[in-house]
Write a protein that holds these residues in place. Sequence first.
Motif, mmCIF file in Angstrom:
data_model
loop_
_atom_site.group_PDB
_atom_site.id
_atom_site.type_symbol
_atom_site.label_atom_id
_atom_site.label_comp_id
_atom_site.label_asym_id
_atom_site.label_seq_id
_atom_site.Cartn_x
_atom_site.Cartn_y
_atom_site.Cartn_z
ATOM 1 N N THR A 215 0.842 -1.193 0.000
ATOM 2 C CA THR A 215 0.000 0.000 0.000
ATOM 3 C C THR A 215 0.881 1.248 0.000
ATOM 4 O OG1 THR A 215 -1.562 -1.255 1.335
ATOM 5 C CG2 THR A 215 -1.896 1.117 1.225
ATOM 6 N N GLY A 216 0.489 2.248 -0.770
ATOM 7 C CA GLY A 216 1.200 3.512 -0.749
ATOM 8 C C GLY A 216 2.200 3.658 -1.872
ATOM 9 N N VAL A 217 3.345 4.264 -1.547
ATOM 10 C CA VAL A 217 4.379 4.601 -2.525
ATOM 11 C C VAL A 217 5.628 3.789 -2.213
ATOM 12 C CG1 VAL A 217 5.867 6.457 -3.395
ATOM 13 C CG2 VAL A 217 3.475 6.939 -2.805
ATOM 14 N N ARG A 218 6.215 3.194 -3.249
ATOM 15 C CA ARG A 218 7.482 2.497 -3.048
ATOM 16 C C ARG A 218 8.589 3.532 -2.929
ATOM 17 N NH1 ARG A 218 9.705 -1.949 -7.297
ATOM 18 N NH2 ARG A 218 9.962 -0.075 -8.576
ATOM 19 N N THR A 219 9.312 3.490 -1.798
ATOM 20 C CA THR A 219 10.335 4.502 -1.544
ATOM 21 C C THR A 219 11.736 4.026 -1.897
ATOM 22 O OG1 THR A 219 10.446 3.799 0.779
ATOM 23 C CG2 THR A 219 8.974 5.640 0.235
ATOM 24 N N SER A 220 11.994 2.705 -1.849
ATOM 25 C CA SER A 220 13.320 2.221 -2.218
ATOM 26 C C SER A 220 13.306 0.713 -2.366
ATOM 27 C CB SER A 220 14.370 2.620 -1.163
ATOM 28 O OG SER A 220 14.168 1.919 0.049
ATOM 29 N N ALA A 258 0.997 8.891 -9.620
ATOM 30 C CA ALA A 258 1.941 7.810 -9.913
ATOM 31 C C ALA A 258 1.197 6.488 -9.998
ATOM 32 C CB ALA A 258 3.005 7.738 -8.827
ATOM 33 N N VAL A 259 1.591 5.663 -10.958
ATOM 34 C CA VAL A 259 0.972 4.349 -11.152
ATOM 35 C C VAL A 259 2.062 3.288 -11.055
ATOM 36 C CG1 VAL A 259 -0.309 2.854 -12.728
ATOM 37 C CG2 VAL A 259 -0.790 5.319 -12.672
ATOM 38 N N LEU A 260 1.837 2.276 -10.224
ATOM 39 C CA LEU A 260 2.715 1.119 -10.164
ATOM 40 C C LEU A 260 1.862 -0.131 -10.299
ATOM 41 C CD1 LEU A 260 5.817 0.453 -8.010
ATOM 42 C CD2 LEU A 260 4.022 -1.288 -8.129
ATOM 43 N N ASP A 261 2.106 -0.876 -11.367
ATOM 44 C CA ASP A 261 1.411 -2.135 -11.611
ATOM 45 C C ASP A 261 2.397 -3.281 -11.430
ATOM 46 O OD1 ASP A 261 -1.190 -1.158 -12.360
ATOM 47 O OD2 ASP A 261 -0.317 -0.497 -14.255
ATOM 48 N N ALA A 262 1.925 -4.360 -10.818
ATOM 49 C CA ALA A 262 2.754 -5.543 -10.604
ATOM 50 C C ALA A 262 2.041 -6.749 -11.192
ATOM 51 C CB ALA A 262 3.012 -5.754 -9.113
ATOM 52 N N PHE A 291 -5.741 9.489 -3.406
ATOM 53 C CA PHE A 291 -4.470 9.012 -2.879
ATOM 54 C C PHE A 291 -3.339 9.371 -3.840
ATOM 55 C CE2 PHE A 291 -7.862 6.076 -1.481
ATOM 56 C CZ PHE A 291 -7.871 6.453 -0.141
ATOM 57 N N PRO A 292 -2.110 9.463 -3.332
ATOM 58 C CA PRO A 292 -1.012 9.931 -4.182
ATOM 59 C C PRO A 292 -0.536 8.931 -5.219
ATOM 60 C CG PRO A 292 -0.209 9.384 -1.984
ATOM 61 C CD PRO A 292 -1.702 9.318 -1.921
ATOM 62 N N ALA A 293 -0.913 7.662 -5.079
ATOM 63 C CA ALA A 293 -0.456 6.643 -6.024
ATOM 64 C C ALA A 293 -1.547 5.611 -6.231
ATOM 65 C CB ALA A 293 0.816 5.962 -5.513
ATOM 66 N N THR A 294 -1.496 4.963 -7.398
ATOM 67 C CA THR A 294 -2.470 3.926 -7.694
ATOM 68 C C THR A 294 -1.781 2.829 -8.504
ATOM 69 O OG1 THR A 294 -4.689 3.485 -8.548
ATOM 70 C CG2 THR A 294 -3.334 5.037 -9.798
ATOM 71 N N GLY A 295 -2.578 2.026 -9.164
ATOM 72 C CA GLY A 295 -2.065 0.882 -9.912
ATOM 73 C C GLY A 295 -2.815 -0.358 -9.516
ATOM 74 N N GLY A 296 -2.178 -1.497 -9.652
ATOM 75 C CA GLY A 296 -2.836 -2.747 -9.301
ATOM 76 C C GLY A 296 -1.840 -3.877 -9.187
ATOM 77 N N VAL A 297 -2.260 -4.918 -8.497
ATOM 78 C CA VAL A 297 -1.535 -6.180 -8.455
ATOM 79 C C VAL A 297 -2.370 -7.174 -9.251
ATOM 80 C CG1 VAL A 297 -0.691 -8.057 -7.000
ATOM 81 C CG2 VAL A 297 -0.449 -5.679 -6.244
ATOM 82 N N GLN A 310 -6.304 0.013 -0.468
ATOM 83 C CA GLN A 310 -6.186 1.463 -0.621
ATOM 84 C C GLN A 310 -5.154 1.832 -1.684
ATOM 85 O OE1 GLN A 310 -6.793 4.133 2.691
ATOM 86 N NE2 GLN A 310 -4.839 5.128 2.315
ATOM 87 N N GLY A 311 -5.620 2.521 -2.701
ATOM 88 C CA GLY A 311 -4.754 2.992 -3.768
ATOM 89 C C GLY A 311 -4.440 1.961 -4.824
ATOM 90 N N ARG A 312 -4.252 0.712 -4.413
ATOM 91 C CA ARG A 312 -3.750 -0.310 -5.338
ATOM 92 C C ARG A 312 -4.535 -1.613 -5.158
ATOM 93 N NH1 ARG A 312 0.854 0.732 -4.293
ATOM 94 N NH2 ARG A 312 1.182 2.119 -6.070
#
Length: 473
Positions: A215-220, A258-262, A291-297, A310-312
């Motif tokens: 959940t949220g933003v990947r920071t590193s 920001a969008v992060l899909d996995a 929310f600041p980021a979205t996407g999906g698994v 939440q968000g993803r």
Amino acid sequence: MAVRIRRTLSSATLLLCGLSLSCPPPGQAAAVGDDTIGSDGYVHVAPNGVVLGVDPYYPTDGNGGYDVGDYTVGLSYDPAARFLTAKAVVTATTTQRLSRFNLDLRGLVVTSVKVNGTPARFTRAKEHELVITPSAVLEADTRFTVEVVYCGRPQPEHVPGRGATGWRTTWSGGVIAAGAPHSASTWFPVNDTSVDKATFHLDATVPAGWSVVSTGVRTSVHNGTHSWSEDVPVAPSTTMVAIDRFTVRESTLADGTAVLDAFGPATSTSLAKSLPAALEFLTGRLGPFPFPATGGVYLADRLAPSPPSQGRPVHGGGADQAALVQALASQWWGNQLSVKMWKDQAMVESFARYLVWLWEEGRGGPAVEQRYQDSLRRVGADAAFWGRKLADPGVGREFSVADKGVLMVHALRKHIGDGPFFTVLRDYPEIAVQLNQGWYDWELYTAAVADKDLSEFHEAWVHGTTLPPAELR
């Protein structure tokens, strides 16, 4: 009532956790009438001070005596052994003097607990209570931290009608922890009530070739440790973690989100291609993405429905555009606006489903009015269909009445007109940011926006158990 499987831990598991076979010391016995003992279920209180009591469906969900501000979880997971070692730090503020309090944790072996850095006594109770006795009484309105070290093989919770929720293994050997009503407590200690939202931070270490999405933003990502941060307070049931040999793709929407899909092994990227258009439609109806980021698994496993984390959200192999749109609509109606108790779940789920109807109509599908009329003709006066009360469907059935609820939403639109209806659709989640609402709150709001008495409508559709009269359909 959720059915849970009783599990035992072998001596080998205990040794893997670095434990002896002796039990942890018991918590101190509470004196009769001791008002410094936090309750083992969250007690809901109305804004006017009236005590509403615990959630009638899951009375031991959540705990009393404190409000959580943040969860910080550090874990290491071995996919081959399916074994988790972890430390969670819970930062909270007391709402009363506390000589003892609880966290919710299902299964797993707790090896140590510290409160404000000092070892605390702990024991387990019921199916998911971690009972903690600090070395000194915590004063009211005081910030404190709880550190819990634990390990084991997490297990899902089995819910009738919904299957497994929480931590479960995927066909590819990875794991996913998502879904309601109980997800977070299957893998980290939590105050498991949607009323107590908190920020969430995760550092998860996995072997080379494996990835962690949360959940949220990947920071590193560094030396096998994947760090995630969710700085918008999140309800426990909408947190998510997924571990697999993911293909990760990052992008940015036109509005800067920001969008992060996995994508898990053997999954298609086709459904993810619908996300930008779906969000363009939803933001047009509901306002900016909350929310600041979205996407999906995206997993090959079948998940029904798609957990709207939440968000993803998380989508299984059978998910389609309707599932994607409903999970995204739930970011407003379900995550930004959260329910108070699980009996209120149909309130948000019905609106999220109606947004799917609007989406499909706009993409050349059936007109929502025609769809509504066809549905009414199909169900007729079927007693089983109408007998489910939206405001109180019953434990274990809180996610099974949105097919009736979506008809209620369109009937409301017809009853109050498009202007007031689309105001409710857009504004109610926005004015309720980080708040929890129930059917009673929603009824007051809809009547105020419509500027008319809606008591007959609400009684027939929300509280009724028979086909509403023709004039309300």
